[in-house]
Structures are given as structure tokens and as C-alpha cells.
Design a protein around this motif. Structure first.
Motif, PDB file in Angstrom:
ATOM      1  N   GLY A  70       0.668  -1.205   0.035  1.00 34.52           N
ATOM      2  CA  GLY A  70       0.097   0.043  -0.028  1.00 34.52           C
ATOM      3  C   GLY A  70       0.780   1.352  -0.097  1.00 34.52           C
ATOM      4  O   GLY A  70       0.273   2.418   0.168  1.00 34.52           O
ATOM      5  N   SER A  71       2.033   1.158  -0.170  1.00 35.92           N
ATOM      6  CA  SER A  71       3.068   2.350   0.018  1.00 35.92           C
ATOM      7  C   SER A  71       2.920   3.001  -1.409  1.00 35.92           C
ATOM      8  O   SER A  71       3.538   4.172  -1.515  1.00 35.92           O
ATOM      9  N   GLY A  72       2.375   2.515  -2.563  1.00 36.79           N
ATOM     10  CA  GLY A  72       2.405   3.298  -3.670  1.00 36.79           C
ATOM     11  C   GLY A  72       3.268   2.807  -4.768  1.00 36.79           C
ATOM     12  O   GLY A  72       3.483   3.297  -5.900  1.00 36.79           O
ATOM     13  N   LYS A  73       3.658   1.575  -4.560  1.00 41.56           N
ATOM     14  CA  LYS A  73       4.698   0.721  -5.718  1.00 41.56           C
ATOM     15  C   LYS A  73       4.151   0.633  -6.934  1.00 41.56           C
ATOM     16  O   LYS A  73       4.469   0.990  -8.058  1.00 41.56           O
ATOM     17  N   THR A  74       2.975  -0.057  -6.988  1.00 45.17           N
ATOM     18  CA  THR A  74       2.264  -0.541  -8.042  1.00 45.17           C
ATOM     19  C   THR A  74       1.749   0.713  -9.032  1.00 45.17           C
ATOM     20  O   THR A  74       1.834   1.029 -10.145  1.00 45.17           O
ATOM     21  N   VAL A  75       1.267   1.842  -8.160  1.00 47.34           N
ATOM     22  CA  VAL A  75       0.884   3.164  -8.615  1.00 47.34           C
ATOM     23  C   VAL A  75       1.833   3.708  -9.379  1.00 47.34           C
ATOM     24  O   VAL A  75       1.712   4.192 -10.467  1.00 47.34           O
TER      25      VAL A  75
HETATM   26  N1  LIG Z   1      -7.562   1.955  -8.585  1.00 49.40           N
HETATM   27  C1  LIG Z   1      -7.561   2.743  -7.397  1.00 49.40           C
HETATM   28  N2  LIG Z   1      -8.588   3.047  -6.722  1.00 49.40           N
HETATM   29  C2  LIG Z   1      -8.331   3.554  -5.470  1.00 49.40           C
HETATM   30  N3  LIG Z   1      -7.079   3.442  -4.734  1.00 49.40           N
HETATM   31  C3  LIG Z   1      -6.207   2.906  -5.152  1.00 49.40           C
HETATM   32  C4  LIG Z   1      -6.268   2.323  -6.464  1.00 49.40           C
HETATM   33  N4  LIG Z   1      -5.077   1.994  -6.976  1.00 49.40           N
HETATM   34  C5  LIG Z   1      -4.185   2.015  -5.675  1.00 49.40           C
HETATM   35  N5  LIG Z   1      -4.970   2.498  -4.782  1.00 49.40           N
HETATM   36  C6  LIG Z   1      -4.465   2.888  -3.476  1.00 49.40           C
HETATM   37  O1  LIG Z   1      -3.422   3.478  -3.600  1.00 49.40           O
HETATM   38  C7  LIG Z   1      -2.325   3.166  -2.416  1.00 49.40           C
HETATM   39  C8  LIG Z   1      -1.152   2.405  -3.199  1.00 49.40           C
HETATM   40  O2  LIG Z   1      -1.270   1.219  -3.501  1.00 49.40           O
HETATM   41  P1  LIG Z   1      -0.302   0.371  -4.479  1.00 49.40           P
HETATM   42  O3  LIG Z   1       0.671   1.239  -5.295  1.00 49.40           O
HETATM   43  O4  LIG Z   1      -1.092  -0.659  -5.200  1.00 49.40           O
HETATM   44  O5  LIG Z   1       0.477  -0.430  -3.332  1.00 49.40           O
HETATM   45  P2  LIG Z   1       1.627  -1.297  -3.461  1.00 49.40           P
HETATM   46  O6  LIG Z   1       2.769  -0.587  -2.762  1.00 49.40           O
HETATM   47  O7  LIG Z   1       1.234  -2.114  -2.390  1.00 49.40           O
HETATM   48  O8  LIG Z   1       1.630  -1.652  -4.621  1.00 49.40           O
HETATM   49  C9  LIG Z   1      -3.200   1.919  -1.624  1.00 49.40           C
HETATM   50  O9  LIG Z   1      -3.718   2.556  -0.494  1.00 49.40           O
HETATM   51  C10 LIG Z   1      -4.177   1.714  -2.470  1.00 49.40           C
HETATM   52  O10 LIG Z   1      -5.380   1.395  -1.838  1.00 49.40           O
END
Ligand SMILES: Nc1ncnc2c1ncn2[C@@H]1O[C@H](COP(=O)(O)OP(=O)(O)O)[C@@H](O)[C@H]1O
Ligand SMILES: [Mg+2]
Lengths: 251, 273
Positions: free
Chosen positions: B45-50
């Protein structure tokens, strides 16, 4: 107050954007013909059994109810006419669309929803395809093509169901039933009876795809999207039905 | 310590994005240089995938700028983004394999659908086979993704990411949920893909170990073996850089020596594992 309204307004906005993209996409390249034919098969042939059954029995039930009511006025002979007109104008389009919404709006929402949560829709965009063009447009075209045809099938089976009742219980002659049935259908009825399923097709396909594409929250999210798609599509079919009918019926 | 040489391949400038007021990225800036290996650590949830999706233009920032291969992609229309994406390989966290397509069709997908890469089916077949041979799955051409194990699906994902030989490859949690042996195989493959083409590589991971492997070893194309990376022999090669994310911010950026010396408890937590 504003916060409560924000989510639905955003959702409607997303829906309208998706609809606009999909409708423009029908006239755009690339065209995924194979996907379109596959969807026609899934929606058309897949829904045929339930459309046949609901059509037949709703016609039969109507014939029973109408004949009872009409007998009070000594007009049992009008049964075929009434059954046919109600079927062609209302029951055929609405029941068929509701059945297809239950089967295919949910199907689209769950299929696209699982693709969304397993990142297949992201993968599509990352690897060079527009998901609206590849997933939504074929479903829209297929539904718009197939739903009016299914409605015609339902109408006909409803008339057949009415005939079975008229012939067996009301001792009506086949010639009389079918003649009065055919002659009761005017151009206006036919037009109304075909424009409705065509319009409902947009709801069935676009609502299903909309809820699929905006799915979030893993497998649970897919379940939620599926249910919502069916409920929302069904309600909008009734609402749109009212407005189309209002347009054709001048009081 | 951060390599100054080399062209910028992926640069974020003060990028922010919020979902419903919750920030997913908050003022993220970094610069990945050509040939660099970037290890992105951070809790769930730290934003890596985003961040990865933004690098592909799948998500647009609320503010800030994203540069890929030196080009500002922040405001580009989707049609132009496809041309950028054709030069980026991606392995998705959830796999992202199309489950209605066979393995062969999955791996061929970018070659047949990316406008810039598009080649006839007959020419795609040998390249697909080569990519699958690279991940040692050439016997699964006709299978569906559902018929493969988790580790095998990851390997197919890697084959699909590198089949077009992109100069930049992004891997989202390639070893998550795998047993240590399979995880090792996956990291070795990523290393091999990196060193065969000198590809700029960004890996998201929970496992610090994945990062140290990528840092300490290299694939020798001549011998076909992994070997200790004797950096002093190739001083021109950019180092492996570690970034640590926390709640949408990059809270650490530096080389291996620096991250191991870092006293911040959040950062140290990753190194200990
Ligand atoms: N499409 C979306 N809609 C709403 N919230 C999102 C979406 N994608 C990611 N988030 C939120 O953004 C934050 C970062 O998510 P993510 O990048 O997936 O984390 P991680 O580091 O585990 O990959 C999380 O709090 C997640 O809930
Ligand atoms: Mg993630």
C-alpha cells in the motif's frame, strides 16, 4: 450531503464517458470481428432457451388472465388480439431484455471485473490495445444486434403460448386465433416493439461493461459489480421503457 | 554515489496522485538512468504499483511530471502513449496474463498488437518460441495460463515482458508469494534479461535479498553462467540503486552500502530480512 452525492455523480459521469467512447468506437478501427461474433453467440444462442421459455409461458398466462377478464364483456374472441398487442409492445421487449440483463449484464460485469482485478485490462493497455475497443464495443454491437432478434422470438413464442390456451381451454379455432393476432399488429406496434429492445441493448451492454471496468477490491469487488450491474440495468430498462412508451402513446 | 552518467530513462518530478483524497503518491521525484538497476522497496500500500502504472501512462498524475526516455508523457493522449508503451516491458503483480488466450498467444500479444512493433504472425512465432525458451517454458505453447503453476505464470509474464526486447522493463513484485527456490529462478531470469541486452530494469519487491542478488551478480553471456559482478572491471556501468517508499513518498534513495548503513527504522526493517 455533497459527499453522499459525489460517488453516484462520478459513476454517472464515468458511465457517460464510457458510453460515448463505445458508441464512437463502433465506427472506429480496429474492429475486433471475432470478439463480436463470439459475443453474438454467447448472448444470442446462450439466451435462446430462457427467452423461449419465458416468452411461451408469459403468453400462456396472459391468455388465461385476459380470457377471464374478457369473458365478463362477452369478448373472449379478442384474446388473441390482446395477447399479441401486449406482447409485441411491452412484454416481449421488457421480459427479454430483463432476462438478457440477468444473464449477460452480470456476465459482462463479472468477466470484465475479473480481468480488471487480475490486471488484464491494464495489461491490454500496456501491450497496445484499447480495452473499450476490444471488450466493450464488441459486446455493445452484439447486444444491439441480438436483442431485437431475441425479442421477435419471444413475441412469437408468446403468441404460440396464447394459442395453446385459446385452442385447448377456450375452444378457439386456430384460423381465428392467428388471423386476429396477425391483424392486430400495426406498423406502429412493430416499430415500438423493435426500437425498445434496441434501446435496452445499450443499457444491458454498457451498464454491464461499466460495472466490470470500474471493479475494485479483488474477488469480492467482482461479486459486488455483478449484482449491481443486474439491478441497475433492470431498473433502467423499466425507466427507459416508460419514456419510449410515453413517446408512442399520446394520451 | 548516484550515477550521474547515462541518459535519463525514467524520471518523476514531484509527482502526486490521490484516490478520493487519500494520497497514493505524494511528491515523488527520482531519476533512473540508462542501464541502471533500480530496486523499489516498500510495504504493502505504499504506492509502488501506482508508481509503475504511472510510468506506463496507465494512471495520470494529479500534479508533477513524468518523463520516459526523456519525453514528457504527462499530458500525452492515449494514442501517443501506446508508442511509448511499445518500448517498455512490464510484468504485472497479478500476472496480467490473458486467461482466455494460450501461452503462445499471450507472449505474442505485444508483437501483434503494439502499433510500433506489429509484425506478421509468421515472424512472431519464432520470437515467441525464443522468449519462452528463455524462461524454459517452450513446451507450454498451447496451454492456458490456468493450467500452469504460479511460478510458471510469472515466467510466462517475464517472457511476454521481454519478447519485444524493450530498453526498459518494469517488474511488479516478481517474487511475491513464491517459494525461495522459485523466487531465485525468477530473479536469475530477470538478471539474465537485464544483462543480455543491458536493459534498464526496475524491480518492485518486498525482499531486500532480490535487490542484493541483482546488485552482486551478473549474467555472463559468454559463459552462460551467473557470476559475481566485479564492478571495478566495468566502472562505467551504473550501480544498482535502492529506493524505499512509505505512504506514497520516497523516503530513501541510495546504493547498497548506504541502505545498509541507514538507521531509519522503517528502511532498516527491509534490510534486516
Ligand atoms: N484504482 C485505485 N483506486 C483507489 N485506490 C487505489 C487504486 N489503486 C491503488 N489505490 C490505493 O493507493 C495506495 C497504493 O497502492 P499500491 O500502489 O497498489 O500499493 P503497493 O505499494 O502495495 O503496490 C493504496 O492505499 C491503494 O489502496
Ligand atoms: Mg503492488
Amino acid at each position: 450531503m455533497l459527499d453522499i452525492l459525489k460517488a453516484p455523480i462520478l459513476s454517472v459521469q464515468e458511465f457517460l464517458i464510457l458510453s460515448a467512447k463505445a458508441i464512437l468506437g463502433v465506427f472506429r478501427r480496429p474492429r475486433y470481428h471475432n470478439d463480436t461474433f463470439l459475443q453474438m453467440d454467447v448472448i444470442g444462442f446462450g439466451s435462446l432457451p430462457i427467452v423461449i421459455l419465458t416468452g411461451f409461458f408469459s403468453g400462456a398466462v396472459m391468455a388465461l388472465q385476459m380470457s377471464k377478464a374478457l369473458s365478463q364483456y362477452g369478448a373472449v374472441g379478442k384474446t388473441g388480439e390482446l395477447v399479441t398487442i401486449s406482447l409485441v409492445r411491452e412484454l416481449g421487449p421488457v421480459l427479454t431484455s430483463l432476462m438478457v440483463a440477468g444473464r449477460n449484464s452480470s456476465g459482462m460485469a463479472s468477466e470484465l471485473g475479473s480481468m480488471k482485478v487480475t490486471e488484464q485490462i491494464d495489461a491490454m493497455r500496456a501491450l497496445g490495445t484499447d480495452p473499450v475497443q476490444k471488450l466493450v464495443v464488441p459486446r455493445l454491437i452484439a447486444t444491439c444486434f441480438v436483442l431485437p432478434l431475441l425479442t421477435v422470438v419471444a413475441d412469437f413464442l408468446g403468441m404460440l403460448g396464447g394459442f395453446v390456451i385459446a385452442y385447448t381451454l377456450l375452444q378457439m379455432s386456430p384460423d381465428f386465433y392467428w388471423n386476429s393476432a396477425w391483424q392486430s399488429i400495426g406498423y406502429n406496434d412493430m416499430f415500438q416493439g423493435l426500437i425498445k429492445p434496441f434501446a435496452f441493448a445499450f443499457i444491458v451492454a454498457l451498464v454491464g461493461c461499466h460495472y466490470g471496468i470500474r471493479t475494485a477490491g479483488g474477488t469480492q469487488g467482482v461479486g459486488r459489480s455483478t449484482t449491481r450491474a443486474v439491478v441497475v440495468a433492470s431498473v433502467w430498462i423499466f425507466i427507459l421503457d416508460f419514456f419510449i412508451t410515453r413517446f408512442f402513446v399520446n394520451v | 554515489m548516484l550515477p550521474g552518467a547515462g541518459r535519463s530513462v525514467l524520471r518523476f518530478e514531484n509527482v502526486s496522485l490521490a484516490f478520493d483524497e487519500t494520497p497514493a503518491l505524494a511528491g515523488v521525484s527520482f531519476d533512473v538512468r540508462e542501464g541502471e538497476t533500480r530496486i523499489l522497496l516498500g510495504s504493502a500500500g505504499s504506492g509502488k504499483t501506482v508508481l509503475l502504472k504511472m510510468a506506463l501512462g496507465l494512471l495520470r498524475p494529479d500534479s508533477g511530471r513524468v518523463f520516459v526516455f526523456g519525453e514528457d508523457i504527462t499530458g500525452l493522449p492515449e494514442a501517443r502513449l501506446f508508442d511509448i508503451r511499445a518500448r517498455i516491458g512490464i510484468l504485472f503483480q497479478e500476472g496480467g496474463l490473458f486467461d482466455s488466450l494460450t501461452i503462445e498467444e499471450n507472449v505474442a500479444y505485444p508483437l501483434l498488437n503494439q502499433r510500433l512493433l506489429r509484425i506478421p504472425v509468421s515472424e512472431a512465432a519464432p520470437r515467441v518460441e525464443e522468449a519462452l525458451r528463455f524462461v524454459e517454458l517452450e513446451h507450454t505453447l498451447e496451454k492456458l495460463p490456468s493450467e500452469l503453476s504460479g511460478g510458471m505464470r510469472r515466467r510466462v509474464g517475464i517472457a511476454r515482458a521481454v519478447v519485444s526486447r524493450p530498453p526498459l522493463v518494469l517488474y511488479d513484485s516478481p517474487t511475491a508469494g513464491l517459494d525461495p527456490i522459485t523466487a531465485h529462478t525468477i530473479v536469475s531470469l530477470i538478471m539474465k534479461a537485464r544483462d543480455l541486452e543491458n536493459t534498464t530494469t526496475l524491480i518492485v519487491t518486498h525482499r531486500y535479498q532480490d535487490g542484493t542478488w541483482m546488485h552482486d551478480f551478473r549474467y555472463n553471456p559468454k559463459s552462460g553462467q551467473l557470476e559475481a559482478d566485479r564492478r571495478e572491471l566495468r566502472p562505467e556501468k551504473p550501480a544498482t540503486v535502492f529506493s524505499v517508499m512509505r505512504e506514497g513518498r520516497v523516503v530513501f534513495e541510495g546504493g547498497r552500502a548506504e541502505i545498509e548503513a541507514c538507521t531509519d527504522p522503517y528502511v532498516a526493517k527491509f534490510v534486516k530480512h
